[in-house]
Design a protein around this motif. Structure first.
Motif, PDB file in Angstrom:
ATOM      1  N   PHE A 119       0.831  -1.203   0.000  1.00 57.72           N
ATOM      2  CA  PHE A 119       0.000   0.000   0.000  1.00 57.72           C
ATOM      3  C   PHE A 119       0.867   1.255   0.000  1.00 57.72           C
ATOM      4  N   HIS A 120       1.931   1.234   0.793  1.00 64.90           N
ATOM      5  CA  HIS A 120       2.843   2.371   0.870  1.00 64.90           C
ATOM      6  C   HIS A 120       3.510   2.621  -0.478  1.00 64.90           C
ATOM      7  N   GLY A 121       3.886   1.556  -1.166  1.00 65.60           N
ATOM      8  CA  GLY A 121       4.471   1.684  -2.494  1.00 65.60           C
ATOM      9  C   GLY A 121       3.490   2.275  -3.500  1.00 65.60           C
ATOM     10  N   LEU A 122       2.252   1.799  -3.462  1.00 68.33           N
ATOM     11  CA  LEU A 122       1.226   2.338  -4.366  1.00 68.33           C
ATOM     12  C   LEU A 122       0.928   3.802  -4.062  1.00 68.33           C
ATOM     13  N   LEU A 123       0.869   4.137  -2.779  1.00 62.32           N
ATOM     14  CA  LEU A 123       0.642   5.527  -2.386  1.00 62.32           C
ATOM     15  C   LEU A 123       1.800   6.415  -2.834  1.00 62.32           C
ATOM     16  N   SER A 124       3.022   5.926  -2.708  1.00 63.08           N
ATOM     17  CA  SER A 124       4.194   6.683  -3.160  1.00 63.08           C
ATOM     18  C   SER A 124       4.151   6.905  -4.667  1.00 63.08           C
ATOM     19  N   GLY A 155      14.139   5.429   5.880  1.00 61.21           N
ATOM     20  CA  GLY A 155      12.789   5.670   5.421  1.00 61.21           C
ATOM     21  C   GLY A 155      12.403   4.681   4.329  1.00 61.21           C
ATOM     22  N   PHE A 156      11.154   4.703   3.944  1.00 56.96           N
ATOM     23  CA  PHE A 156      10.619   3.766   2.966  1.00 56.96           C
ATOM     24  C   PHE A 156      11.324   3.897   1.611  1.00 56.96           C
ATOM     25  N   ILE A 157      11.452   5.119   1.118  1.00 59.09           N
ATOM     26  CA  ILE A 157      12.073   5.344  -0.193  1.00 59.09           C
ATOM     27  C   ILE A 157      13.546   4.947  -0.154  1.00 59.09           C
ATOM     28  N   THR A 158      14.236   5.262   0.926  1.00 60.41           N
ATOM     29  CA  THR A 158      15.646   4.886   1.067  1.00 60.41           C
ATOM     30  C   THR A 158      15.798   3.372   1.017  1.00 60.41           C
ATOM     31  N   ARG A 159      14.917   2.658   1.710  1.00 55.44           N
ATOM     32  CA  ARG A 159      14.967   1.189   1.688  1.00 55.44           C
ATOM     33  C   ARG A 159      14.754   0.653   0.282  1.00 55.44           C
ATOM     34  N   LYS A 160      13.763   1.208  -0.422  1.00 58.36           N
ATOM     35  CA  LYS A 160      13.458   0.717  -1.768  1.00 58.36           C
ATOM     36  C   LYS A 160      14.621   0.970  -2.719  1.00 58.36           C
ATOM     37  N   ILE A 161      15.211   2.151  -2.663  1.00 59.47           N
ATOM     38  CA  ILE A 161      16.330   2.467  -3.549  1.00 59.47           C
ATOM     39  C   ILE A 161      17.545   1.616  -3.188  1.00 59.47           C
ATOM     40  N   ASN A 162      17.807   1.439  -1.897  1.00 60.74           N
ATOM     41  CA  ASN A 162      18.921   0.581  -1.472  1.00 60.74           C
ATOM     42  C   ASN A 162      18.703  -0.869  -1.891  1.00 60.74           C
ATOM     43  N   SER A 163      17.451  -1.326  -1.901  1.00 66.97           N
ATOM     44  CA  SER A 163      17.171  -2.707  -2.310  1.00 66.97           C
ATOM     45  C   SER A 163      17.436  -2.921  -3.797  1.00 66.97           C
ATOM     46  N   LEU A 164      17.474  -1.839  -4.561  1.00 67.36           N
ATOM     47  CA  LEU A 164      17.804  -1.923  -5.988  1.00 67.36           C
ATOM     48  C   LEU A 164      19.311  -1.923  -6.222  1.00 67.36           C
ATOM     49  N   GLY A 165      20.079  -1.852  -5.152  1.00 68.77           N
ATOM     50  CA  GLY A 165      21.537  -1.864  -5.265  1.00 68.77           C
ATOM     51  C   GLY A 165      22.144  -0.484  -5.434  1.00 68.77           C
ATOM     52  N   ILE A 166      21.349   0.552  -5.184  1.00 69.24           N
ATOM     53  CA  ILE A 166      21.834   1.929  -5.278  1.00 69.24           C
ATOM     54  C   ILE A 166      21.988   2.449  -3.849  1.00 69.24           C
ATOM     55  N   PRO A 167      23.216   2.521  -3.361  1.00 63.76           N
ATOM     56  CA  PRO A 167      23.389   2.940  -1.957  1.00 63.76           C
ATOM     57  C   PRO A 167      23.206   4.445  -1.788  1.00 63.76           C
ATOM     58  N   ILE A 168      22.201   4.821  -1.008  1.00 67.45           N
ATOM     59  CA  ILE A 168      21.988   6.230  -0.673  1.00 67.45           C
ATOM     60  C   ILE A 168      21.788   6.335   0.831  1.00 67.45           C
ATOM     61  N   THR A 169      22.018   7.518   1.353  1.00 68.00           N
ATOM     62  CA  THR A 169      21.804   7.740   2.779  1.00 68.00           C
ATOM     63  C   THR A 169      20.335   8.074   3.022  1.00 68.00           C
ATOM     64  N   ASN A 170      19.939   8.012   4.275  1.00 66.95           N
ATOM     65  CA  ASN A 170      18.564   8.352   4.627  1.00 66.95           C
ATOM     66  C   ASN A 170      18.276   9.819   4.320  1.00 66.95           C
TER      67      ASN A 170
END
Length: 125
Positions: free
Chosen positions: A15-20, A83-98
């Motif tokens: 749901f959070h992904g769809l809302l984003s 945060g949610f977006i940071t987790r999603k981007i990190n899960s794609l193999g793109i390391p970013i900070t919070n």
């Protein structure tokens, strides 16, 4: 009573992904959706300001992702700080900070709000 916390956590994440996605691209939809976003985005920012830059859905997901028999100190604090977006981007193999994830979220939300504002409010003036 058996409650499947992992199932609840995954559904909150979905749901959070769809809302984003809706917040990011909702300005492309009809005027009715844009009116909703004009109210939703400031509410979202208000929630962040009152809750230490954490969305209520991120907090719920973190709560339900822990099994009930685990203690607070057993959970992964580094993952829960993200945060949610940071987790999603990190899960794609793109390391970013919070902090970078927060900046991306603010930029996308502000862009959508401005687009909706100009499409809905400005023509009525």
């Amino acid at each position: 009573m058996f409650i499947n916390y992992k199932f609840i956590s995954k559904n909150i994440s979905l749901f959070h992904g769809l809302l984003s996605f809706y917040i990011a691209f909702g300005f492309l939809l009809s005027e009715g959706h844009q009116k909703v976003l004009i109210g939703l985005i400031p509410s979202m920012y208000g929630n962040w300001l009152m809750d230490d830059n954490k969305c209520i859905f991120t907090r719920l997901e973190d709560h339900f992702s822990r099994s009930p028999d685990k203690k607070e100190e057993d959970s992964n604090p580094k993952l829960e700080e993200q945060g949610f977006i940071t987790r999603k981007i990190n899960s794609l193999g793109i390391p970013i900070t919070n902090e970078t994830g927060h900046k991306i979220t603010v930029l996308v939300g502000a862009h959508t709000f401005i687009q909706c504002y100009f499409n809905v409010i400005i023509p009525t003036l």
